[in-house]
Design a protein around this motif. Structure first.
Motif, PDB file in Angstrom:
ATOM      1  N   THR A  18      29.558  25.028 110.618  1.00 16.31           N
ATOM      2  CA  THR A  18      30.447  25.996 109.983  1.00 16.31           C
ATOM      3  C   THR A  18      29.724  27.147 109.287  1.00 16.31           C
ATOM      4  O   THR A  18      30.354  28.127 108.908  1.00 16.31           O
ATOM      5  CB  THR A  18      31.298  25.295 108.899  1.00 16.31           C
ATOM      6  OG1 THR A  18      30.396  24.631 108.001  1.00 16.31           O
ATOM      7  CG2 THR A  18      32.245  24.284 109.503  1.00 16.31           C
ATOM      8  N   THR A  48      28.282  26.689 106.375  1.00 16.48           N
ATOM      9  CA  THR A  48      28.556  26.442 104.962  1.00 16.48           C
ATOM     10  C   THR A  48      27.269  26.083 104.225  1.00 16.48           C
ATOM     11  O   THR A  48      26.507  25.246 104.692  1.00 16.48           O
ATOM     12  CB  THR A  48      29.558  25.270 104.820  1.00 16.48           C
ATOM     13  OG1 THR A  48      30.716  25.575 105.590  1.00 16.48           O
ATOM     14  CG2 THR A  48      29.935  25.034 103.368  1.00 16.48           C
ATOM     15  N   THR A 100      31.123  29.632 102.598  1.00 13.88           N
ATOM     16  CA  THR A 100      30.921  29.932 103.999  1.00 13.88           C
ATOM     17  C   THR A 100      31.023  31.435 104.154  1.00 13.88           C
ATOM     18  O   THR A 100      32.113  31.973 104.326  1.00 13.88           O
ATOM     19  CB  THR A 100      32.000  29.207 104.846  1.00 13.88           C
ATOM     20  OG1 THR A 100      32.010  27.817 104.471  1.00 13.88           O
ATOM     21  CG2 THR A 100      31.706  29.314 106.327  1.00 13.88           C
ATOM     22  N   GLY A 158      36.886  28.364 106.214  1.00 15.97           N
ATOM     23  CA  GLY A 158      36.011  29.293 105.493  1.00 15.97           C
ATOM     24  C   GLY A 158      36.281  29.354 103.999  1.00 15.97           C
ATOM     25  O   GLY A 158      35.757  30.215 103.299  1.00 15.97           O
TER      26      GLY A 158
END
Lengths: 564, 222
Positions: free
Chosen positions: A281, A283, A343, B187
């Motif tokens: 991701t 992150t 993120t 996100g």
């Protein structure tokens, strides 16, 4: 080696105190890890510092007990360790897949990815980013002025007047990677002040000191030393400590809160590391206690994170293992007060300009060593430091790098190579007791790696030397002697003969100090006299004549011991 | 920015990584290095909510447990007890919680338009909801949806009153990560909070209250 708090700071370390050329912005460390003596010499400094030994003993024992208690609460602790090791191994063994994946995820999330082969390259990238961020601030302020003219702005914004270009500063989250690349000093040379915001890092920075522990860099300081540092130094670099500050930890924390708050509120650039970086991701995860991390990760407009390439985790789900292992191993808590995950930039929340510097700086060398690479599993919990009898006594500075203790003894020489004596001495900074492996949350076989590194040191020395050492020559001779049974038996016969002679001559079965070239060995060790009969001759004797009284051979010693 | 950077650093590092890993057999990482772990499993415990209340309390946070209909009263009490003059309430917080806050405080602040850092620094308290509660570790996780506000709101004011509902509480970290993975993949930033801001940096003694909120009040509804 550790200066006492009463020592006045070296001249020229305070702003405006008249150093040659430019004045410093931040407190100058009295020394650097570079140029420190090798461990055996450096350790003497730590061993004779009784205040530091008391502080360390108290601190390491406290944290050991806390860790043991919270680890015992978890039924599956061993399964967790095995899983943690496997997750890190998976990431490391497939870094060629996960690193590009991490880069792609970060980019897709709106972060800018930079790659740094070494410390110098990383520092150059960071300096450029800080300057660019400042230029953007100036541009934004100018265009706002043009748009708004002299009129009162409609709504309030955080865009304060940008700082003068010779007055740049950043706030920092505690980060091992930035310690490793000595970023603060690189920024200082570029005229940028880097303010440490973790309480222990602040104590170290204001104390003109070096960190001595991964998790608690000021572990070698006690509360009254901290108070003295705060009273003496804070006022030179911002809000002074309140008058009448006591050494109560709560009051000291309060003083740090007040001193740092103005820096948090005005900083436009923050620099962090990351505990984990999720490839899937993009992150990043920062695990902390005080909230200084959250301040840095949330308030400034620009965030730069320096991340070692070994910090990668494959998936979000892998965090469930790591976030159970790390806090319990590290601070001995079920969970640390704050963990932040982000993120890329988030619209309307936190920094809008997000950068990640992926750092090699020797890690690919470690990765190339199929045995040594397991050291890259390290999640910087510092459990191995806290349990280590050597660390407890000598302290962290003696290890000559940002990574002290058992993990430092294997990681530093792997990251930096074996060219200098400091790094060659490190694998010997251990009694090989094995406690470090037992507490390691990702099962790094530290004792095995210490032995592995010792082997590499020996190989390196052999390679670098033209003439063999006495030891090497002796070993070569022994190898020739033992390589053939006739030669060996002849030598044994000679030795048994000399054994009888020596025993009679010395009237004891020990050999004490001998003249050179045997002196370096024998001055500190007694040597047993050679036995009067070897095991081989005893065996032959025994089997040729079963009636012979083999078990009461006079003078039979170590050789025979081996046959039991 | 990236234009100024030599692109060969990337290539150099990646080719060193590939060279370092020549001994590793090709194939999917999941098969080449298996991870012997059952992801997302619950940790067995008698009473998840009781354990949660207990572990949050261990961090010296204030824990108030009440039936859902009493939440507004408890909010008013908590803010009164903390003696706050102003409280910021994110826009997604339920209206009756906001009204409860206004009964306790002189001023209820909105974050629309966003408050400046300086304004937030003058604000005494913040009232939010939460995303997940973790019983075994006493952790409250925020995924910063509208009822929790942006990250700075729950950071700068010194008092944080946080309402966690019974259905949000899970046994342990694995279940929490399973619930939160969706937010991460969207996100969203996450903030995991375990007690008030604290440090153990001086003689490894835990001291509550450094930079984050020094008072954390958790109202557990259910």
């Amino acid at each position: 080696m550790t200066p006492t708090p009463s020592t006045p700071p070296a001249t020229g370390t305070r702003p405006g105190s008249g150093t040659v050329g430019k004045t410093r912005r931040t407190p100058a460390p009295r020394e650097t890890f570079l140029g420190m003596p090798p461990f055996p010499t450096a350790a003497r400094g730590g061993l004779t510092n009784s205040q530091q030994r008391r502080n360390l003993r108290h601190a390491t024992h406290t944290i050991r007990d806390k860790r043991a208690k919270v680890v015992a609460e978890v039924d599956q602790w061993e399964e967790l360790r095995v899983a943690g090791a496997a997750i890190k191994d998976r990431a490391l063994r497939h870094l060629d897949v996960y690193l590009p994946q991490l880069e792609a995820s970060l980019t897709a999330a709106g972060a800018h990815v930079h790659w740094a082969r070494d410390a110098e390259e990383a520092n150059r990238i960071i300096v450029d980013l800080v300057r660019a961020a400042h230029a953007a601030d100036v541009e934004a302020a100018t265009s706002a002025q043009v748009a708004g003219g002299e009129a009162e702005p409609e709504g309030e914004t955080d865009d304060l007047a940008p700082r003068a270009s010779d007055d740049l500063e950043v706030v920092k989250v505690k980060s091992m990677a930035t310690q490793e690349i000595e970023m603060n000093e690189a920024l200082e040379r570029a005229g940028i002040a880097a303010w440490e915001t973790d309480l222990a890092e602040l104590i170290v920075q204001l104390g003109h000191d070096l960190p001595s522990h991964i998790l608690v860099p000021a572990i070698h300081r006690n509360r009254s030393e901290v108070r003295d540092i705060f009273l003496r130094e804070m006022g030179h670099y911002g809000k002074p400590a309140p008058e009448g500050l006591t050494d109560e930890p709560a009051r000291l924390a309060e003083a740090a809160r007040t001193h740092l708050r103005e820096k948090f509120l005005r900083a436009s650039v923050a620099i962090s590391g990351a505990n984990f970086a999720v490839a899937e991701t993009g992150t990043l995860v920062v695990v902390e206690s005080e909230g200084n991390g959250r301040m840095c990760l949330t308030l400034p407009r620009t965030l730069i994170s320096v991340v070692g390439i070994e910090k990668v985790l494959p998936t979000v789900e892998d965090l469930e293992v790591m976030l159970r292992l790390l806090p319990r191993s590290s601070t001995g808590e079920r969970m640390n007060p704050y963990t932040s995950m982000w993120t890329g930039p988030t619209e309307g929340d936190g920094p809008s300009d997000v950068h990640v510097v992926l750092l090699d700086n020797g890690r690919t060398d470690v990765l190339a060593d199929t045995v040594g690479r397991s050291a890259l599993r390290c999640i910087r919990c510092s459990a191995c430091l806290n349990i280590c009898p050597v660390y407890e006594r000598v302290g962290g500075h003696a290890y000559g790098s940002a990574y002290p203790g058992p993990i430092g003894a294997i990681l530093t020489p792997q990251l930096r190579g074996l060219d200098n004596p400091v790094d060659r001495a490190l694998p010997y900074a251990s009694s090989l007791c094995g406690a470090c492996f037992d507490v390691c949350p990702v099962r790094i076989p530290i004792p095995e790696l210490l032995v592995h590194m010792r082997h590499k040191v020996v190989e390196k020395k052999k390679h670098d030397r033209r003439l063999p050492t006495t030891e090497a020559a002796t070993m070569a001779a022994a190898s020739w002697l033992m390589g053939d049974h006739r030669r060996w038996e002849a030598a044994l016969a000679a030795s048994s003969g000399s054994g009888s002679v020596l025993r009679r001559a010395l009237k004891k079965d020990r050999i004490g100090p001998l003249p050179w070239p045997a002196a370096p060995w024998t001055t500190t060790r007694d040597l047993a006299s050679p036995p009067t009969q070897s095991f081989r001759s005893w065996w032959t004797h025994e089997h040729e004549d079963p009636a012979a009284p083999g078990h009461d051979i006079p003078g039979a010693t170590p050789e025979q011991g081996g046959s039991r | 920015m990236s234009a100024a950077q030599p692109t060969d650093a990337r290539e150099a590092i990646l080719s060193r990584v590939r060279a370092a890993l020549v001994d590793v057999p090709a194939g999917p990482p999941e098969q080449e290095t298996p991870v012997p772990w059952q992801y997302g499993a619950a940790t067995g415990m008698a009473d998840v909510l009781a354990r949660f209340a207990e572990t949050v309390d261990d961090y010296r946070a204030t824990v108030v447990r009440c039936p859902p209909e009493q939440v507004p009263d408890r909010i008013t009490e908590a803010l009164r007890a903390a003696g706050v003059a102003s409280v910021v309430v994110p826009d997604g917080v339920p209206e009756h919680w906001r009204r409860a806050a206004s009964e306790a405080s002189a001023r209820v602040l909105h974050d629309e338009p966003p408050l400046t850092k300086a304004r937030l620094d003058e604000c005494d308290a913040v009232l939010t909801a939460a995303a997940v509660g973790i019983a075994e570790t006493g952790t409250i996780v925020l995924d910063h949806r509208a009822d929790q506000g942006r990250r700075a709101l729950t950071l700068i004011p010194d008092v944080h009153v946080c309402v966690v509902t019974a259905d949000q509480v899970v046994s342990d970290v694995p279940e929490a990560v399973a619930r939160l993975a969706g937010s991460v993949r969207e996100g969203r930033p996450l903030t995991w909070i375990s007690g008030p801001s604290a440090t153990s940096d001086i003689e490894l003694d835990r001291v509550e209250g450094v930079h984050g909120p020094r008072t954390l009040v958790m109202i557990l509804a259910g």
